[in-house]
Design a protein around this motif. Structure first.
Motif, PDB file in Angstrom:
ATOM      1  N   GLY A 134      19.225 -16.395  17.613  1.00  0.00           N
ATOM      2  CA  GLY A 134      19.230 -17.694  18.295  1.00  0.00           C
ATOM      3  C   GLY A 134      19.993 -17.636  19.610  1.00  0.00           C
ATOM      4  N   CYS A 135      21.089 -18.401  19.640  1.00  0.00           N
ATOM      5  CA  CYS A 135      21.849 -18.599  20.884  1.00  0.00           C
ATOM      6  C   CYS A 135      22.219 -17.287  21.569  1.00  0.00           C
ATOM      7  CB  CYS A 135      23.167 -19.321  20.616  1.00  0.00           C
ATOM      8  SG  CYS A 135      23.176 -20.464  19.257  1.00  0.00           S
ATOM      9  N   MET A 136      22.862 -16.382  20.838  1.00  0.00           N
ATOM     10  CA  MET A 136      23.483 -15.236  21.489  1.00  0.00           C
ATOM     11  C   MET A 136      22.469 -14.223  22.035  1.00  0.00           C
ATOM     12  SD  MET A 136      26.307 -16.501  21.493  1.00  0.00           S
ATOM     13  CE  MET A 136      27.375 -15.335  22.265  1.00  0.00           C
ATOM     14  N   PRO A 137      21.467 -13.794  21.237  1.00  0.00           N
ATOM     15  CA  PRO A 137      20.492 -12.867  21.846  1.00  0.00           C
ATOM     16  C   PRO A 137      19.701 -13.523  22.968  1.00  0.00           C
ATOM     17  CG  PRO A 137      19.873 -13.427  19.568  1.00  0.00           C
ATOM     18  CD  PRO A 137      21.242 -13.969  19.790  1.00  0.00           C
ATOM     19  N   SER A 138      19.357 -14.822  22.816  1.00  0.00           N
ATOM     20  CA  SER A 138      18.551 -15.448  23.873  1.00  0.00           C
ATOM     21  C   SER A 138      19.363 -15.569  25.159  1.00  0.00           C
ATOM     22  CB  SER A 138      17.988 -16.808  23.427  1.00  0.00           C
ATOM     23  OG  SER A 138      19.016 -17.709  23.107  1.00  0.00           O
TER      24      SER A 138
ATOM     25  N   GLY B  24      -1.360 -14.552  13.916  1.00  0.00           N
ATOM     26  CA  GLY B  24      -0.311 -13.549  14.106  1.00  0.00           C
ATOM     27  C   GLY B  24       0.432 -13.748  15.419  1.00  0.00           C
ATOM     28  N   ALA B  25       0.718 -15.011  15.746  1.00  0.00           N
ATOM     29  CA  ALA B  25       1.444 -15.301  16.997  1.00  0.00           C
ATOM     30  C   ALA B  25       2.894 -14.854  16.867  1.00  0.00           C
ATOM     31  CB  ALA B  25       1.395 -16.804  17.283  1.00  0.00           C
ATOM     32  N   TRP B  26       3.493 -14.513  18.001  1.00  0.00           N
ATOM     33  CA  TRP B  26       4.925 -14.222  18.019  1.00  0.00           C
ATOM     34  C   TRP B  26       5.713 -15.509  17.761  1.00  0.00           C
ATOM     35  CZ3 TRP B  26       4.926 -11.369  23.391  1.00  0.00           C
ATOM     36  CH2 TRP B  26       4.563 -10.033  23.201  1.00  0.00           C
ATOM     37  N   THR B  27       6.899 -15.341  17.187  1.00  0.00           N
ATOM     38  CA  THR B  27       7.876 -16.426  17.165  1.00  0.00           C
ATOM     39  C   THR B  27       9.001 -15.998  18.112  1.00  0.00           C
ATOM     40  OG1 THR B  27       9.246 -15.485  15.431  1.00  0.00           O
ATOM     41  CG2 THR B  27       7.360 -16.817  14.716  1.00  0.00           C
ATOM     42  N   SER B  28      10.044 -16.824  18.215  1.00  0.00           N
ATOM     43  CA  SER B  28      11.165 -16.429  19.086  1.00  0.00           C
ATOM     44  C   SER B  28      11.784 -15.115  18.594  1.00  0.00           C
ATOM     45  CB  SER B  28      12.216 -17.540  19.152  1.00  0.00           C
ATOM     46  OG  SER B  28      12.609 -17.943  17.859  1.00  0.00           O
ATOM     47  N   ASP B  29      11.705 -14.829  17.288  1.00  0.00           N
ATOM     48  CA  ASP B  29      12.272 -13.563  16.768  1.00  0.00           C
ATOM     49  C   ASP B  29      11.643 -12.363  17.482  1.00  0.00           C
ATOM     50  OD1 ASP B  29      13.494 -15.224  15.018  1.00  0.00           O
ATOM     51  OD2 ASP B  29      12.581 -14.417  13.194  1.00  0.00           O
ATOM     52  N   GLU B  30      10.306 -12.368  17.592  1.00  0.00           N
ATOM     53  CA  GLU B  30       9.621 -11.220  18.222  1.00  0.00           C
ATOM     54  C   GLU B  30       9.904 -11.179  19.728  1.00  0.00           C
ATOM     55  OE1 GLU B  30       7.709 -13.149  15.930  1.00  0.00           O
ATOM     56  OE2 GLU B  30       8.193 -11.648  14.408  1.00  0.00           O
TER      57      GLU B  30
ATOM     58  N   GLU C 298      13.025 -21.917  27.834  1.00  0.00           N
ATOM     59  CA  GLU C 298      13.957 -20.815  28.113  1.00  0.00           C
ATOM     60  C   GLU C 298      13.234 -19.466  28.072  1.00  0.00           C
ATOM     61  OE1 GLU C 298      18.090 -22.795  26.292  1.00  0.00           O
ATOM     62  OE2 GLU C 298      17.226 -21.076  25.291  1.00  0.00           O
ATOM     63  N   LEU C 299      12.461 -19.259  26.997  1.00  0.00           N
ATOM     64  CA  LEU C 299      11.852 -17.928  26.839  1.00  0.00           C
ATOM     65  C   LEU C 299      10.618 -17.746  27.718  1.00  0.00           C
ATOM     66  CD1 LEU C 299      12.506 -17.183  23.054  1.00  0.00           C
ATOM     67  CD2 LEU C 299      13.822 -16.489  25.061  1.00  0.00           C
TER      68      LEU C 299
ATOM     69  N   PHE D 244      19.140 -23.694  28.635  1.00  0.00           N
ATOM     70  CA  PHE D 244      19.561 -22.570  29.474  1.00  0.00           C
ATOM     71  C   PHE D 244      18.425 -22.000  30.310  1.00  0.00           C
ATOM     72  CE2 PHE D 244      22.920 -22.863  26.390  1.00  0.00           C
ATOM     73  CZ  PHE D 244      24.064 -22.540  27.099  1.00  0.00           C
ATOM     74  N   THR D 245      17.629 -22.897  30.894  1.00  0.00           N
ATOM     75  CA  THR D 245      16.687 -22.442  31.917  1.00  0.00           C
ATOM     76  C   THR D 245      17.504 -22.256  33.194  1.00  0.00           C
ATOM     77  OG1 THR D 245      16.248 -24.788  32.200  1.00  0.00           O
ATOM     78  CG2 THR D 245      14.559 -23.507  31.028  1.00  0.00           C
ATOM     79  N   ASP D 246      16.846 -21.812  34.252  1.00  0.00           N
ATOM     80  CA  ASP D 246      17.509 -21.749  35.563  1.00  0.00           C
ATOM     81  C   ASP D 246      16.631 -22.550  36.521  1.00  0.00           C
ATOM     82  OD1 ASP D 246      18.877 -21.112  37.833  1.00  0.00           O
ATOM     83  OD2 ASP D 246      18.097 -19.054  37.974  1.00  0.00           O
ATOM     84  N   PRO D 247      17.013 -23.760  36.918  1.00  0.00           N
ATOM     85  CA  PRO D 247      18.297 -24.423  36.731  1.00  0.00           C
ATOM     86  C   PRO D 247      18.496 -24.852  35.278  1.00  0.00           C
ATOM     87  CG  PRO D 247      16.733 -25.996  37.639  1.00  0.00           C
ATOM     88  CD  PRO D 247      16.039 -24.661  37.615  1.00  0.00           C
TER      89      PRO D 247
END
Ligand code: FAD
Length: 463
Positions: A46-50, A155-161, A183-184, A348-351
């Motif tokens: 979640g938070c930390m890897p992203s 077989g879609a990716w999730t945030s994990d993949e 964000e992703l 946590f997008t930019d901006p």
């Protein structure tokens, strides 16, 4: 069968912190967690890897725009293998730290899945049973797959993949327009993927104001992400060359194709395998466990905290709820419920987009009178010299005394800047109090003085 004063089901942000507090208050305590890897969502997926990957992609983005700053950086590109190596090193450290804390705590750590046998008894996947005088459910959430034809089997990716990618995908369709999706999507685009984001609601980040969400949308679109909002997904299919998504948009049937598909359509509470019904626990229509202001379920000795309880999926709220539940179970006096009028949220997008306290929409819905003022970053010295021109600061204050009610910041490092206001909001500060504080020049933070002054002037001219 062993009986504990307090059992936390789940050793994530909610469960770990509830157990830490309960044991500290002298209750015999156990944490039960069935995961292969301990650490919980925030640390592991979640938070930390992203945020680690997002920061690396921000550095890449700046390097690619070196020319703007008079720099000659001939080839800046993402090395996904190296990025993953760095991410793993950081995450493994955090997870080891949490695992040590779980093992070294003044509580038993039981590595098993739990389900309710009755309102006081848990059946464990290792064949044992334990009893709890008080039980906290902190089982978190799992990715939701809404009923779009073909999506569940595609077989879609999730945030994990996405967080584990060790190559640059040529093209990705992102389904969803919430925080994780935005964000992703930006991460994927910045590392070099062609990204199409397809969202059902009319607005990205639909819980935020149209102006704030619009500023993020403009920034993402300016970086080349195709954004389609107000769509109705019809079907998802997978062929030899990738995925196609068919949807209605502005009255037409539209198809988009990409090599990969990322399901970012949200998460749902992880409660089914827990058999809450066996303990007589009521859940809401969306599967969340219903709690009162002390985090008690309808069974007063059973508490719930974190993603499985809601109302938000935010780590510091999970911790506040869990600590409150443990103190309540221990019979502590003078407790206060979690104060959602201080809610803090960061995208946590930019901006970045950060909100604090009550939003303009909530104030209007509640019929609370308020004054508001805002100021754009493209007219502020420090942001201009940083080429950080997207976004604005907007403040909401009570009209008579000027007590701060809420704030919205879209801009460079808004997630850091908003913390200038969290203490003052919690302490009931007014715009006049905040104007007495020193504001260093030139900083991004001093932009906050402009809406503060505007509100102070409005109060003076009205009195
Ligand atoms: C990609 C992504 C990015 C995010 N970024 C942020 C962010 O920047 N900031 C933020 O505040 N939030 C963020 N979040 C949300 C945040 O991670 C969650 O709100 C938080 O981690 C939830 O904590 P929790 O304790 O409720 O659940 P979890 O941390 O998921 O813990 C639940 C634990 O329960 C265990 N468990 C489940 N069922 C059982 C059972 N039956 N028996 C035993 N054990 C069980 C699981 O193994 C797990 O360890 C993000 C989420 C995602 C997906």
């Amino acid at each position: 069968m062993k009986t504990y004063d307090f059992i936390a089901i789940g050793g994530g942000s909610a469960g770990f912190n509830a157990a830490r507090v309960a044991a500290g208050l002298g209750m015999t305590t156990a944490v039960v967690d069935g995961a292969k890897e301990l650490g919980g969502l925030c640390i592991l997926r979640g938070c930390m890897p992203s945020k680690t990957l997002l920061y690396m992609s921000e550095v890449l983005h700046l390097a690619r725009h070196g020319k703007t700053f008079g720099l000659h950086i001939p080839s800046a590109r993402a090395d996904l293998a190296a990025m993953q190596k760095r991410k793993r090193r950081i995450i493994v450290d955090f997870a080891n730290y949490r695992e040590k804390a779980l093992h070294a705590g003044k509580f038993d750590l039981i590595r098993a899945h739990a389900r309710f046998a009755d309102a006081h008894t848990l059946e464990l996947s290792d064949g044992n049973r334990i009893r709890g005088r008080h039980i906290l459910i902190g089982t978190g959430s799992v990715v939701a797959t809404p009923p779009v034809p073909g999506l569940a089997v595609a077989g879609a990716w999730t945030s994990d993949e996405v967080l584990d990618l060790d190559f640059i995908p040529p093209s990705v369709i992102v389904l969803g327009g919430g925080i994780v999706a935005c964000e992703l999507a930006q991460f994927l685009s910045r590392i070099g993927s062609r990204v199409t984001l397809i969202q059902r609601s009319e607005q990205l980040l639909r819980d935020h104001s149209p102006e704030a969400a619009g500023a993020v949308r403009d920034a993402l679109a300016a970086e080349g992400i195709e954004i389609l909002t107000g769509t109705k997904p019809l079907k998802v299919s997978r062929g030899q060359r990738g995925f196609s998504v068919t949807f209605e948009h502005e009255g037409s049937r539209v198809v988009r194709r990409a090599a990969h598909l990322f399901n970012a359509l949200g998460r749902r509470p992880n409660t089914e395998s827990l058999s809450p019904g066996a303990a007589g626990i009521r859940t809401l229509a969306d599967g969340r466990i219903q709690t009162n202001r002390w985090q008690q379920t309808n069974q007063p000795h059973i508490y719930a905290a974190g993603d499985c309880a809601g109302p938000v999926e935010i780590v510091h709220v999970a911790i506040q709820q869990a600590e409150l539940a443990a103190r309540h179970a221990a019979g502590c006096r003078g407790l206060k419920p979690v104060d959602y009028s201080l809610l803090l949220n960061v995208v946590f997008t930019d901006p970045q987009l950060a909100t604090l306290g009550l939003t303009g929409r909530q104030l209007r819905d509640k019929g609370v009178p308020f004054l508001e003022a805002s100021y754009p970053f493209n007219d502020h010295g420090k942001s201009i010299l940083m080429e950080a021109n997207h976004g604005f600061v907007r403040l909401f204050a009570e009209p008579r005394r000027g007590r701060l009610l809420g704030a919205e910041i879209v801009g460079k490092d808004a997630g850091e800047l908003i913390h200038v206001l969290t203490g003052p909001l919690a302490l009931g500060a007014t715009v006049h109090d905040l104007l007495r504080a020193p504001w260093y020049h030139p900083t991004l933070a001093e932009i906050i003085t402009y809406p503060l002054e505007e509100i102070a002037e409005k109060i003076q001219s009205d009195s």
